[in-house]
Design a protein around this motif. Structure first.
Motif, PDB file in Angstrom:
ATOM      1  N   ASP A 278       0.809  -1.164  -0.037  1.00 22.60           N
ATOM      2  CA  ASP A 278       0.029  -0.045   0.158  1.00 22.60           C
ATOM      3  C   ASP A 278       0.823   1.171   0.110  1.00 22.60           C
ATOM      4  O   ASP A 278       1.700   1.514   0.909  1.00 22.60           O
ATOM      5  N   PRO A 279       0.898   1.990  -1.017  1.00 20.38           N
ATOM      6  CA  PRO A 279       1.902   2.941  -1.328  1.00 20.38           C
ATOM      7  C   PRO A 279       1.671   4.090  -0.029  1.00 20.38           C
ATOM      8  O   PRO A 279       2.266   4.920   0.369  1.00 20.38           O
ATOM      9  N   GLU A 280       0.270   4.240  -0.062  1.00 17.31           N
ATOM     10  CA  GLU A 280      -0.032   5.343   1.223  1.00 17.31           C
ATOM     11  C   GLU A 280       0.529   5.087   2.438  1.00 17.31           C
ATOM     12  O   GLU A 280       0.852   5.885   3.130  1.00 17.31           O
ATOM     13  N   ALA A 281       0.095   3.840   2.483  1.00 22.20           N
ATOM     14  CA  ALA A 281       0.558   3.322   4.405  1.00 22.20           C
ATOM     15  C   ALA A 281       2.297   3.455   4.340  1.00 22.20           C
ATOM     16  O   ALA A 281       2.712   3.678   5.403  1.00 22.20           O
ATOM     17  N   ALA A 282       2.907   3.326   3.044  1.00 25.92           N
ATOM     18  CA  ALA A 282       4.359   2.946   3.366  1.00 25.92           C
ATOM     19  C   ALA A 282       4.967   4.585   3.293  1.00 25.92           C
ATOM     20  O   ALA A 282       5.661   4.571   4.055  1.00 25.92           O
ATOM     21  N   LEU A 283       4.312   5.409   2.706  1.00 31.47           N
ATOM     22  CA  LEU A 283       4.724   6.882   2.748  1.00 31.47           C
ATOM     23  C   LEU A 283       4.462   7.381   4.188  1.00 31.47           C
ATOM     24  O   LEU A 283       5.212   8.112   4.696  1.00 31.47           O
ATOM     25  N   ARG A 284       3.445   6.849   4.787  1.00 28.33           N
ATOM     26  CA  ARG A 284       3.222   7.066   6.198  1.00 28.33           C
ATOM     27  C   ARG A 284       4.172   6.865   7.152  1.00 28.33           C
ATOM     28  O   ARG A 284       4.520   7.592   8.098  1.00 28.33           O
ATOM     29  N   VAL A 285       4.598   5.625   7.072  1.00 31.49           N
ATOM     30  CA  VAL A 285       5.526   5.024   7.541  1.00 31.49           C
ATOM     31  C   VAL A 285       6.927   5.887   7.679  1.00 31.49           C
ATOM     32  O   VAL A 285       7.636   6.253   8.541  1.00 31.49           O
ATOM     33  N   ALA A 286       7.241   6.337   6.310  1.00 29.83           N
ATOM     34  CA  ALA A 286       8.240   6.904   6.091  1.00 29.83           C
ATOM     35  C   ALA A 286       8.223   8.431   6.508  1.00 29.83           C
ATOM     36  O   ALA A 286       9.164   8.969   6.943  1.00 29.83           O
ATOM     37  N   ALA A 287       7.288   9.062   6.427  1.00 27.54           N
ATOM     38  CA  ALA A 287       7.036  10.064   7.152  1.00 27.54           C
ATOM     39  C   ALA A 287       6.920  10.346   8.690  1.00 27.54           C
ATOM     40  O   ALA A 287       7.516  11.150   9.039  1.00 27.54           O
ATOM     41  N   ARG A 288       6.755   9.287   9.243  1.00 26.35           N
ATOM     42  CA  ARG A 288       6.762   9.157  10.559  1.00 26.35           C
ATOM     43  C   ARG A 288       8.266   9.212  10.968  1.00 26.35           C
ATOM     44  O   ARG A 288       8.647   9.751  11.919  1.00 26.35           O
ATOM     45  N   ALA A 289       8.863   8.226  10.390  1.00 27.99           N
ATOM     46  CA  ALA A 289      10.354   8.117  10.773  1.00 27.99           C
ATOM     47  C   ALA A 289      11.002   9.508  10.375  1.00 27.99           C
ATOM     48  O   ALA A 289      12.001  10.015  11.253  1.00 27.99           O
ATOM     49  N   TYR A 290      10.545  10.290   9.374  1.00 22.67           N
ATOM     50  CA  TYR A 290      10.898  11.861   9.204  1.00 22.67           C
ATOM     51  C   TYR A 290      10.814  12.579  10.359  1.00 22.67           C
ATOM     52  O   TYR A 290      11.671  13.343  10.794  1.00 22.67           O
ATOM     53  N   ARG A 291       9.615  12.408  10.634  1.00 23.65           N
ATOM     54  CA  ARG A 291       9.213  13.320  11.933  1.00 23.65           C
ATOM     55  C   ARG A 291      10.004  12.901  13.010  1.00 23.65           C
ATOM     56  O   ARG A 291      10.475  14.095  13.961  1.00 23.65           O
ATOM     57  N   ASP A 292      10.243  11.687  13.360  1.00 25.24           N
ATOM     58  CA  ASP A 292      11.233  11.539  14.614  1.00 25.24           C
ATOM     59  C   ASP A 292      12.567  12.103  14.527  1.00 25.24           C
ATOM     60  O   ASP A 292      12.963  12.316  15.322  1.00 25.24           O
ATOM     61  N   ALA A 293      12.828  11.979  13.297  1.00 26.18           N
ATOM     62  CA  ALA A 293      14.395  12.405  12.876  1.00 26.18           C
ATOM     63  C   ALA A 293      14.324  13.947  12.971  1.00 26.18           C
ATOM     64  O   ALA A 293      15.277  14.586  13.704  1.00 26.18           O
ATOM     65  N   VAL A 294      13.056  14.633  12.784  1.00 24.27           N
ATOM     66  CA  VAL A 294      13.108  16.350  12.972  1.00 24.27           C
ATOM     67  C   VAL A 294      13.171  16.249  14.643  1.00 24.27           C
ATOM     68  O   VAL A 294      13.942  17.164  14.843  1.00 24.27           O
ATOM     69  N   ARG A 295      12.499  15.543  15.156  1.00 27.50           N
ATOM     70  CA  ARG A 295      12.297  15.848  16.577  1.00 27.50           C
ATOM     71  C   ARG A 295      13.472  15.372  17.396  1.00 27.50           C
ATOM     72  O   ARG A 295      14.052  16.114  18.231  1.00 27.50           O
ATOM     73  N   ALA A 296      14.246  14.590  16.748  1.00 26.48           N
ATOM     74  CA  ALA A 296      15.633  14.261  17.377  1.00 26.48           C
ATOM     75  C   ALA A 296      16.730  15.391  17.027  1.00 26.48           C
ATOM     76  O   ALA A 296      17.488  15.601  18.059  1.00 26.48           O
ATOM     77  N   ALA A 297      16.461  15.999  15.935  1.00 24.70           N
ATOM     78  CA  ALA A 297      17.345  17.173  15.640  1.00 24.70           C
ATOM     79  C   ALA A 297      16.976  18.100  16.505  1.00 24.70           C
ATOM     80  O   ALA A 297      18.073  19.136  16.846  1.00 24.70           O
ATOM     81  N   GLU A 298      15.798  18.415  16.852  1.00 25.91           N
ATOM     82  CA  GLU A 298      15.477  19.429  17.756  1.00 25.91           C
ATOM     83  C   GLU A 298      15.770  19.303  19.160  1.00 25.91           C
ATOM     84  O   GLU A 298      15.554  20.035  20.136  1.00 25.91           O
ATOM     85  N   GLY A 299      15.974  18.110  19.474  1.00 30.39           N
ATOM     86  CA  GLY A 299      16.449  17.568  20.964  1.00 30.39           C
ATOM     87  C   GLY A 299      15.177  17.455  21.657  1.00 30.39           C
ATOM     88  O   GLY A 299      15.067  17.267  22.870  1.00 30.39           O
ATOM     89  N   ALA A 300      13.972  16.980  21.006  1.00 30.94           N
ATOM     90  CA  ALA A 300      12.656  16.834  21.576  1.00 30.94           C
ATOM     91  C   ALA A 300      12.315  15.256  21.581  1.00 30.94           C
ATOM     92  O   ALA A 300      13.205  14.364  20.787  1.00 30.94           O
ATOM     93  N   PRO A 301      11.695  14.917  22.730  1.00 23.99           N
ATOM     94  CA  PRO A 301      11.634  13.258  22.835  1.00 23.99           C
ATOM     95  C   PRO A 301      10.649  12.833  21.637  1.00 23.99           C
ATOM     96  O   PRO A 301       9.849  13.382  20.975  1.00 23.99           O
ATOM     97  N   SER A 302      11.031  11.606  21.163  1.00 23.65           N
ATOM     98  CA  SER A 302      10.361  11.181  20.044  1.00 23.65           C
ATOM     99  C   SER A 302       8.912  10.558  20.295  1.00 23.65           C
ATOM    100  O   SER A 302       8.804  10.134  21.492  1.00 23.65           O
TER     101      SER A 302
END
Length: 326
Positions: free
Chosen positions: A302-326
């Motif tokens: 499911d490409p929509e679900a796959a993109l959501r998984v990747a987007a969440r990983a991207y969100r976690d990376a952003v929060r890690a860069a900000e120093g915020a808890p994932s």
């Protein structure tokens, strides 16, 4: 002295008979009818209780009374059995009073029995939802003004929140979001009842999907057989095609859904129909995404679900860069 005083007489028996308002009045269990027929007295505090006409029709006299706990104990003295037909609230004042008297240790208590006279069937709470929605539609200033069009955005939001709960694996959140989606169905059905030209109700909605499910599962409700998921899908697609009589495999695909999901759905229809349709070519990222979505669908992803998984990983990376808890 041979006479038995009230204090030493057999204490008797109190039966608290409860019924479900979700079950048609008069449909009581056999133990309930036995208790009612063998009782010395049957009492009910609500003279308009829906069970009373059926009890009286069965020849059971019912007294309209709301005795206190002590009065009820006195009525049972001498070994008598009193059945109390509980109101919708379950007689909390009476049961609390009996508990207090029993707790004193100074009162000879009769035998106490809680006897459910009718039980809810699976799905019975849906009747409560319909009843609550009906009242809200009439009495709530906001709900009474809503339309199908005005509620459309909430249906989309609730569907996405349901998907998120599923992907998160949160069972409590899943239960709540399923309720929110169900609310949308009941709300729209209640609004539809008021349409002056083509009204329908929640029963029509439920009846329609029941008919559809039975028709599309001939291997369950008919003479056909299916032993694999692929055979089930074949039955489903064949009966659906017979029902819809569509001129194109693209008919019925909502174009307003997210782009990746739309591309995957179109690809699924094309593949299932055995059509050979070259992908359109053009400049821009849109055509590249289309090709990727088609490849994903062919691979069972499911490409929509796959993109959501990747987007969440991207969100976690952003929060890690900000120093915020994932």
């Amino acid at each position: 002295m041979n006479a038995t005083s009230p204090e030493t007489a057999a204490p008797g028996r109190i039966v608290l008979l409860t019924t479900s308002h979700r079950v048609a009045p008069g449909l009581l269990s056999w133990p309930a009818w036995q208790a009612l027929r063998s009782a010395d007295r049957v009492l009910c505090a609500d003279g308009a209780h829906p069970q009373l006409p059926y009890l009286r029709e069965a020849g059971i006299p019912v007294g309209e009374a709301a005795p206190t706990a002590q009065e009820l104990i006195d009525t049972c003295a001498g070994g008598r059995t009193v059945v109390v037909v509980a109101t919708g609230e379950g007689e909390p004042a009476l049961t609390d009073g009996l508990a207090r008297l029993a707790g004193t240790g100074r009162v000879t208590m009769p035998e106490l029995e809680l006897l459910p006279a009718s039980y809810d069937l699976p799905g019975a709470r849906l009747l409560d939802l319909v009843q609550v929605m009906d009242r809200i539609r009439v009495e709530c200033p906001w709900s009474s003004q809503q339309t199908h069009k005005g509620l459309a955005k909430y249906g989309i939001e609730e569907a996405y929140e349901l998907v998120e709960a599923i992907e998160d694996g949160d069972r409590d959140e899943l239960r709540e979001e399923l309720g929110d989606v169900l609310l949308q169905v009941v709300f729209h059905s209640r609004i539809a009842e008021e349409d002056p030209e083509a009204p329908f109700s929640i029963d029509d909605v439920a009846g329609g999907i029941v008919t559809k499910l039975i028709h599309r599962h001939p291997h369950v409700f008919g003479d056909e057989t299916a032993t694999t998921p692929e055979e089930v899908k074949e039955h489903w697609l064949r009966t659906k095609a017979e029902e819809k009589r569509r001129e194109s495999v693209t008919e019925g695909i909502p174009l307003g859904q997210p782009g990746l999901a739309l591309a995957a759905k179109l690809a699924s229809r094309v593949r299932t129909a055995g059509l050979d349709v070259p992908l359109p070519t053009g400049d821009g990222i849109g055509y590249e995404l289309l090709a990727m979505a088609v490849r994903a669908e062919a691979a069972g992803v499911d490409p929509e679900a796959a993109l959501r998984v990747a987007a969440r990983a991207y969100r976690d990376a952003v929060r890690a860069a900000e120093g915020a808890p994932s």
